[in-house]
Design a protein around this motif. Structure first.
Motif, mmCIF file in Angstrom:
data_model
loop_
_atom_site.group_PDB
_atom_site.id
_atom_site.type_symbol
_atom_site.label_atom_id
_atom_site.label_comp_id
_atom_site.label_asym_id
_atom_site.label_seq_id
_atom_site.Cartn_x
_atom_site.Cartn_y
_atom_site.Cartn_z
ATOM 1 N N GLU A 94 0.805 -1.271 0.000
ATOM 2 C CA GLU A 94 0.130 -0.069 -0.031
ATOM 3 C C GLU A 94 0.992 1.251 -0.080
ATOM 4 N N THR A 95 1.935 1.414 0.648
ATOM 5 C CA THR A 95 2.938 2.234 0.726
ATOM 6 C C THR A 95 3.589 2.549 -0.836
ATOM 7 N N MET A 96 3.739 1.801 -1.439
ATOM 8 C CA MET A 96 4.123 1.747 -2.820
ATOM 9 C C MET A 96 3.065 2.310 -3.774
ATOM 10 N N ASN A 97 1.749 1.840 -3.530
ATOM 11 C CA ASN A 97 0.712 2.488 -4.394
ATOM 12 C C ASN A 97 0.563 3.739 -4.009
ATOM 13 N N GLU A 98 0.591 4.044 -2.774
ATOM 14 C CA GLU A 98 0.361 5.485 -2.307
ATOM 15 C C GLU A 98 1.553 6.624 -3.028
ATOM 16 N N LEU A 99 2.677 6.097 -2.951
ATOM 17 C CA LEU A 99 3.947 6.840 -3.474
ATOM 18 C C LEU A 99 3.695 6.897 -5.128
ATOM 19 N N VAL A 100 3.363 5.823 -5.789
ATOM 20 C CA VAL A 100 3.331 6.005 -7.028
ATOM 21 C C VAL A 100 2.207 7.256 -7.375
ATOM 22 N N GLN A 101 1.113 7.172 -6.708
ATOM 23 C CA GLN A 101 -0.074 7.872 -6.953
ATOM 24 C C GLN A 101 0.338 9.231 -6.858
ATOM 25 N N GLN A 102 0.980 9.527 -5.622
ATOM 26 C CA GLN A 102 1.662 10.747 -5.245
ATOM 27 C C GLN A 102 2.255 11.468 -6.425
#
Length: 167
Positions: free
Chosen positions: A98-106
């Protein structure tokens, strides 16, 4: 029930493991960068994981070009827009989380894909063969200290001006 020493040891081990994961993630993130070259190949840029320009090559053929600054900025924006794709490959320790997904979205929100004009799809900066110079980011020089005014003789400033407060 476990004894308190075992609980503390287990807690300390989990903290040490979390710190190691955090340190590894930080090192992986700092190693991520993206390079991009303009369509004519005369301008190459490199941006770091924060999207900051850290490398610039300018070919001799375009140094007098009227819209050089605009082309450099377009190339930088194009490189920044590729960070969202580079981060998952460069940070395997958090891949699929989830951390990676949020970072990519940001990163997608912060650095959207620019207009397609002027870029070679999949271009990568490489050392220029036409004598272009690579300029790496440098630390800014510190501001000079303001000059000290001379204390007036007999004032308290005169007594403390040499920094020896314990005479």
């Amino acid at each position: 029930m476990s004894n308190p020493e075992q609980l503390l040891a287990s807690f300390d081990a989990r903290i040490a493991e979390a710190k190691q994961r955090g340190d590894r993630m930080q090192a992986e993130m700092a190693a991520v960068s993206v390079s991009e070259r303009s369509q004519d190949g005369q301008i190459a840029v490199r941006v770091n994981h924060l999207g900051n320009l850290v490398g610039l090559e300018i070919g001799h053929a375009v140094r007098e070009k009227a819209n050089l600054a605009d082309e450099i900025l377009r190339t930088v924006r194009h490189a920044q827009s590729k960070l969202a794709g580079a981060v998952p490959a460069g940070m395997p320790s958090i891949a699929g989380t989830e951390t990676m997904n949020e970072l990519v979205q940001q990163l997608h929100r912060q650095f959207p894909e620019p207009e397609p004009q002027g870029f070679v799809e999949g271009g990568h900066a490489a050392p220029a063969t036409d004598g272009a110079r690579f300029i790496a980011e440098e630390e800014p020089s510190p501001l000079p200290k303001p000059p000290r005014r001379a204390p007036e003789p007999g004032s308290d400033d005169d007594y403390f001006s040499d920094g020896d407060y314990l005479r």
